[in-house]
Design a protein around this motif. Structure first.
Motif, PDB file in Angstrom:
ATOM      1  N   MET A 173      50.774  36.746  28.381  1.00 50.62           N
ATOM      2  CA  MET A 173      49.972  36.287  29.511  1.00 50.62           C
ATOM      3  C   MET A 173      48.812  37.247  29.770  1.00 50.62           C
ATOM      4  SD  MET A 173      53.010  34.973  32.040  1.00 50.62           S
ATOM      5  CE  MET A 173      52.002  35.057  33.485  1.00 50.62           C
ATOM      6  N   SER A 174      49.101  38.535  29.697  1.00 45.58           N
ATOM      7  CA  SER A 174      48.066  39.537  29.941  1.00 45.58           C
ATOM      8  C   SER A 174      46.976  39.468  28.880  1.00 45.58           C
ATOM      9  CB  SER A 174      48.688  40.925  29.973  1.00 45.58           C
ATOM     10  OG  SER A 174      47.696  41.903  30.107  1.00 45.58           O
ATOM     11  N   MET A 175      47.382  39.367  27.626  1.00 42.02           N
ATOM     12  CA  MET A 175      46.407  39.313  26.539  1.00 42.02           C
ATOM     13  C   MET A 175      45.592  38.022  26.612  1.00 42.02           C
ATOM     14  SD  MET A 175      46.587  42.160  25.030  1.00 42.02           S
ATOM     15  CE  MET A 175      45.786  41.971  23.470  1.00 42.02           C
ATOM     16  N   GLY A 176      46.234  36.917  26.971  1.00 46.36           N
ATOM     17  CA  GLY A 176      45.511  35.655  27.112  1.00 46.36           C
ATOM     18  C   GLY A 176      44.454  35.740  28.195  1.00 46.36           C
ATOM     19  N   ASN A 177      44.809  36.355  29.303  1.00 40.13           N
ATOM     20  CA  ASN A 177      43.846  36.528  30.391  1.00 40.13           C
ATOM     21  C   ASN A 177      42.704  37.441  29.951  1.00 40.13           C
ATOM     22  OD1 ASN A 177      42.956  36.267  33.195  1.00 40.13           O
ATOM     23  ND2 ASN A 177      43.456  38.428  33.308  1.00 40.13           N
ATOM     24  N   THR A 178      43.034  38.523  29.272  1.00 42.32           N
ATOM     25  CA  THR A 178      42.015  39.463  28.802  1.00 42.32           C
ATOM     26  C   THR A 178      41.048  38.775  27.848  1.00 42.32           C
ATOM     27  OG1 THR A 178      43.547  41.312  29.055  1.00 42.32           O
ATOM     28  CG2 THR A 178      41.652  41.661  27.611  1.00 42.32           C
ATOM     29  N   MET A 179      41.574  37.953  26.955  1.00 44.99           N
ATOM     30  CA  MET A 179      40.717  37.245  26.013  1.00 44.99           C
ATOM     31  C   MET A 179      39.820  36.235  26.744  1.00 44.99           C
ATOM     32  SD  MET A 179      43.399  36.748  22.877  1.00 44.99           S
ATOM     33  CE  MET A 179      42.366  35.631  21.968  1.00 44.99           C
ATOM     34  N   GLY A 180      40.362  35.574  27.755  1.00 45.79           N
ATOM     35  CA  GLY A 180      39.570  34.626  28.529  1.00 45.79           C
ATOM     36  C   GLY A 180      38.430  35.299  29.262  1.00 45.79           C
ATOM     37  N   VAL A 181      38.729  36.440  29.875  1.00 45.18           N
ATOM     38  CA  VAL A 181      37.684  37.191  30.583  1.00 45.18           C
ATOM     39  C   VAL A 181      36.626  37.666  29.591  1.00 45.18           C
ATOM     40  CG1 VAL A 181      37.225  39.311  31.888  1.00 45.18           C
ATOM     41  CG2 VAL A 181      39.167  37.868  32.506  1.00 45.18           C
TER      42      VAL A 181
END
Length: 72
Positions: free
Chosen positions: A38-46
């Motif tokens: 979840m954290s990596m997905g959010n980081t990639m989205g940002v």
């Protein structure tokens, strides 16, 4: 103190800030993986959103090969 700070900062950068949550939890491994995903997905989205903003601004001053950022 400095080695602790360097280790903590490097871990946070690598895990997108989820390192402290994962390290401090005694939960099951699947929960740790889910938090990391979840954290990596959010980081990639940002990162993609920032890339879009940069690409948009650059296209105002030069011809761009691509109109959208490319995922690596």
């Amino acid at each position: 103190l400095r080695p602790w700070m360097e280790k903590n900062e490097a871990q946070s950068e690598f895990l997108g800030g989820a390192g402290n949550i994962i390290e401090g939890s005694d939960s099951v491994p699947i929960l740790n993986k889910m938090l990391l995903d979840m954290s990596m997905g959010n980081t990639m989205g940002v990162g993609y959103n920032i890339g879009s903003l940069v690409t948009n601004e650059l296209s105002k001053v030069t011809k761009m090969h691509k109109k959208e950022p490319v995922h690596a």
